[in-house]
Motif scaffolding. Structure first.
Motif, PDB file in Angstrom:
ATOM      1  N   TYR A   3      12.021   6.315 -39.898  1.00 60.31           N
ATOM      2  CA  TYR A   3      11.255   5.110 -40.202  1.00 60.31           C
ATOM      3  C   TYR A   3       9.779   5.433 -40.424  1.00 60.31           C
ATOM      4  CZ  TYR A   3      15.627   2.985 -39.012  1.00 60.31           C
ATOM      5  OH  TYR A   3      16.957   2.651 -39.003  1.00 60.31           O
ATOM      6  N   TYR A   6       9.684   6.722 -43.926  1.00 62.32           N
ATOM      7  CA  TYR A   6       9.651   5.578 -44.848  1.00 62.32           C
ATOM      8  C   TYR A   6       8.236   5.022 -44.963  1.00 62.32           C
ATOM      9  CZ  TYR A   6      14.798   5.164 -44.634  1.00 62.32           C
ATOM     10  OH  TYR A   6      16.139   5.375 -44.729  1.00 62.32           O
ATOM     11  N   LEU A  46       9.976   0.296 -49.185  1.00 62.44           N
ATOM     12  CA  LEU A  46       9.911   1.291 -48.116  1.00 62.44           C
ATOM     13  C   LEU A  46       9.281   0.713 -46.847  1.00 62.44           C
ATOM     14  CD1 LEU A  46       8.929   4.401 -50.240  1.00 62.44           C
ATOM     15  CD2 LEU A  46      11.106   4.032 -49.048  1.00 62.44           C
ATOM     16  N   ALA A  50      10.777   0.540 -43.060  1.00 65.96           N
ATOM     17  CA  ALA A  50      10.043   1.078 -41.912  1.00 65.96           C
ATOM     18  C   ALA A  50       9.965   0.079 -40.765  1.00 65.96           C
ATOM     19  CB  ALA A  50       8.639   1.508 -42.340  1.00 65.96           C
TER      20      ALA A  50
END
Length: 121
Positions: A3, A6, A46, A50
């Motif tokens: 994450y 990301y 993205l 996240a």
């Protein structure tokens, strides 16, 4: 960990998209506009991935803060935009804030792993 990756790529996409916008306004070509639309879209996608595991406030602040930092630096270097002592001071404060948010996010994760009943804001 994925994450945070990301989020890193979301930041890179935001920087690229915003710099493409400036390039398009200077050059007048459509390529910059297309790159801007694509990269900003990728950035938001993205970022949405996240925030599945990173607190929204932390992720958004890092996304925006790091983006502002690098966009400002690139605009000074590539587009000859002026930078004043006040802007430099603002960027220094921004860096301090980013570091505090990152430390806070690590601290919140440690607290939750230890099983405390604290709620991260």
């Amino acid at each position: 960990m994925i994450y945070w990756i990301y989020l890193g790529f979301a930041i890179l996409a935001e920087i690229t998209g915003t710099l493409s916008m400036k390039h398009a306004s200077v050059s007048g070509g459509m390529t910059g506009h297309i790159a801007m639309y694509v990269m900003i879209t990728v950035s938001y996608i993205l970022l949405s991935l996240a925030v599945k595991k990173i607190a929204l406030g932390v992720a958004y602040a890092l996304w925006e803060g790091i983006g502002i930092l690098f966009i400002t630096l690139c605009s000074v270097l590539w587009f000859d935009e002026p930078i004043s002592l006040l802007k430099i001071l603002g960027l220094a404060v921004l860096i301090a804030g980013i570091l505090l948010l990152k430390i806070s996010a690590s601290s919140d994760k440690l607290t939750s792993v230890q099983g405390d009943k604290h709620v991260a804001v």
